[in-house]
Design an enzyme around this catalytic site. Structure first.
Site, PDB file in Angstrom:
ATOM      1  N   GLY A  30      -5.110   0.403  16.655  1.00 51.77           N
ATOM      2  CA  GLY A  30      -5.483   0.752  15.222  1.00 51.77           C
ATOM      3  C   GLY A  30      -5.239   2.211  15.181  1.00 51.77           C
ATOM      4  N   THR A  31      -5.051   2.622  13.796  1.00 53.69           N
ATOM      5  CA  THR A  31      -5.021   4.045  13.761  1.00 53.69           C
ATOM      6  C   THR A  31      -6.194   4.804  13.244  1.00 53.69           C
ATOM      7  OG1 THR A  31      -3.372   3.575  12.031  1.00 53.69           O
ATOM      8  CG2 THR A  31      -2.576   3.964  14.248  1.00 53.69           C
ATOM      9  N   THR A  32      -6.160   5.003  11.644  1.00 57.39           N
ATOM     10  CA  THR A  32      -6.903   6.046  11.054  1.00 57.39           C
ATOM     11  C   THR A  32      -8.211   5.642  10.453  1.00 57.39           C
ATOM     12  OG1 THR A  32      -4.976   7.518  11.053  1.00 57.39           O
ATOM     13  CG2 THR A  32      -6.967   8.062  10.018  1.00 57.39           C
TER      14      THR A  32
END
EC number: 3.4.25.1
Lengths: 258, 299
Positions: A30-32
């Site tokens: 997952g990123t931001t």
């Protein structure tokens, strides 16, 4: 967690033998995640993309979860481990609340999460890190608070705004220019969407609002009244407004030079 | 040198049952009733901190009478069982039946183990379903047997008399206020046929409300909301107080609710309790006889 450790230690994330590794393990990441506080509460939001190397693993992953009635946790890092960590965290808060008949303090919750991240350090060394952002409404102090973590479980309280994940540098810079102390709830929600838009603009692993598929960021608000997730209609309205403005001004709102 | 006396197993068990029953009979009672939106628990309990009714899991709650330390121990055990189950499998896989079985095993083995004194507790485990037919109520007496109950159930000091009173008057599809009124009426009857007045401060009330939007259906009814519910039905019997009651149930939730709210609206309540109970008075000591099958069978 202590009880689980005594009763069924094989269920605990940190107790597993580590697999021998050649090179990096390919798993969805997952990123931001971004958070902004405003008088009366805090907004926590995340984009919807999960990546595996340079492939988009999932377009509509949800990375922001309620931890309990007055707090939420957003996760960046290895999705599978992170979701399990959140599940265990939720369980612990609920268990404590039922057994003791009172909720943990916000500080207590943040410390507990810190320990859980530290127990994942071995995995993190092999590239399977989990780095959450924790936000909640502190009933005793009557304000929203944000806690960020590093991979070793180091915890620090952030004032105003915070971001974590691969697009966090861009999101944080955007929020730095946009943040005001006197945000309303709606303005704070708009600010996090702007931050995520900028992160998606410069970081390939972060997904922007997907107008065609109607996939918008997850935006949650925690106030005195508790945890609330904005409906798709509410978020789409904000995301569309931001998008409209960006059609004219691709780099977003301008801050004053001096 | 002393000679050991022979005590027959029947006599030993009867003594233990007698001991436990006497302990339970000393305390105040708890009643549990089904109403249209779920299950309501009403306990006579002046303490705001020491609960007789508690949440176990999403749809499951627990009520107990007897010795506090003993049932608190069982409650925590139940919460642990439920949380571990729910974490290992899924939240849906935690059921009242499973929990009642665990309690029955525990109580049963303590009751028959000669080394320990029997627990002086009687428990109720209830689960709210999607429809009233799916609600489950289990009563667990001190010896580890399980009784599957429907409609209404009472445990504690005056249980026989209270449950026969409830059996006669409880019907399906009662509103929360009606069920609460009935529960308070039944609790305010004394063993000798006299009546006491119970106000909001003496009561611990909680519901498992299937209409609650949250996953966790358990909710305590405190302070002003409780006083209002008690008032609503004190006046006319035909009132349908649903809208008001439900609106509130959604708002204030969680264990964070201040315990201090209980003090309000005392005067109004006292009146309501008087008016409501005046009319009915029959099931005196005579009604207690044939009602409880279990009380005869356990020794």
């Amino acid at each position: 967690m202590d009880f689980l450790g005594g009763q069924a230690p094989e269920l605990l994330p940190g107790k597993r033998p580590l697999p021998p590794v050649q090179g990096a393990i390919e798993a969805p990441h997952g990123t931001t995640i971004v958070a902004v506080s405003f008088p009366g509460g805090v907004v926590l939001a995340g984009d919807r993309r999960a990546t595996m190397g340079n492939v988009i693993a999932q377009r509509d992953i949800e990375k922001v979860f309620p931890a309990d009635e007055y707090s939420a946790v957003g996760i960046a890092g290895t999705a599978g481990l992170a979701v399990e960590m959140v599940k265990l965290f939720q369980l612990e808060l609920e268990h404590f609340e039922k057994v003791e008949g009172a909720q943990l303090s916000l500080e207590g919750k943040a410390n507990r999460l810190s320990t859980m991240i530290r127990s994942n350090l071995g995995m993190a060394m092999q590239g399977l890190a989990v780095v959450p952002l924790f936000a909640g409404y502190d009933i005793d102090r009557e304000k929203g608070r944000i806690f960020s973590y590093d991979v070793t479980g180091g915890r620090s309280e952030e004032h105003g705004f915070a971001a974590t994940g691969s697009g966090s540098v861009f999101a944080r810079s955007a929020l730095k220019k946009l943040f005001r102390e006197d945000f309303t709830e709606h303005q704070a929600a708009t600010a996090v969407v702007q931050g995520l838009y900028d992160a998606a603009d410069d970081d390939s692993a972060t997904g922007g609002p997907d107008m065609a598929r109607r996939i918008y960021p997850i935006v949650t608000v925690i106030t005195e009244e508790g945890f609330k997730k904005l409906t798709e209609a509410e978020v789409s309205e904000i995301a569309r407004a931001v998008h409209e403005r960006r059609l004219e001004q691709p780099d977003g709102p301008r801050a004053a030079l001096l | 040198m002393s000679t050991p006396f022979y005590v027959s197993p029947q006599q030993a068990m009867a003594d233990r049952a007698e001991y436990a029953r006497k302990g339970i009979a000393r305390g105040r009672s708890v009643v549990v009733l089904q109403y249209t939106d779920g299950v309501v628990f009403v306990a006579e309990n002046p303490s705001r901190a020491l609960h007789k009714v508690s949440e176990i899991y999403d749809r499951i709650a627990f009520a107990a009478v007897g010795k506090y330390n003993e049932f608190e121990n069982l409650r925590i055990g139940g919460v642990r069982y439920a949380d571990l189950r729910g974490y290992t499998y899924d939240r849906e896989d935690v059921t009242a039946r499973g929990l009642a079985n665990v309690y029955a095993q525990t109580l049963g083995s303590i009751f028959s183990s000669a080394a320990e004194k029997p627990y002086e507790v009687e428990l109720i485990v209830a689960e709210v379903g999607n429809a009233p037919e799916d609600d489950q109520i289990y009563r667990l007496p001190h010896d580890g047997s399980i009784v599957d109950e429907h409609g209404s159930v009472a445990v504690g000091g005056n249980a026989d008399q209270i449950s026969s009173y409830l059996d006669q008057r409880h019907r399906d599809g009662m509103t929360l206020a009606e069920a609460l009124r009935l529960a308070v009426d039944s609790l305010s009857r004394d063993t000798n046929g006299g009546e006491r007045t119970l106000t909001a401060e003496h009561l611990e009330v909680a519901t498992l409300d299937r209409t609650r939007p949250q996953q966790r259906k358990f909710k305590r009814i405190l302070g002003r909301q409780l006083s209002r519910l008690l008032d609503e039905h004190g006046g006319s019997g035909a009132e349908k107080p649903e809208a008001g009651a439900e609106g509130d149930a959604g708002e204030s939730s969680g264990a964070g609710d201040a315990a201090g709210k209980g003090a309000k609206g005392k005067g109004a309540n006292g009146k309501a309790a008087d008016g409501g109970t005046g009319a009915k008075d029959d099931s005196g000591p005579g009604a207690a006889d044939g009602s409880e099958a279990e009380s005869g069978s356990e020794d």
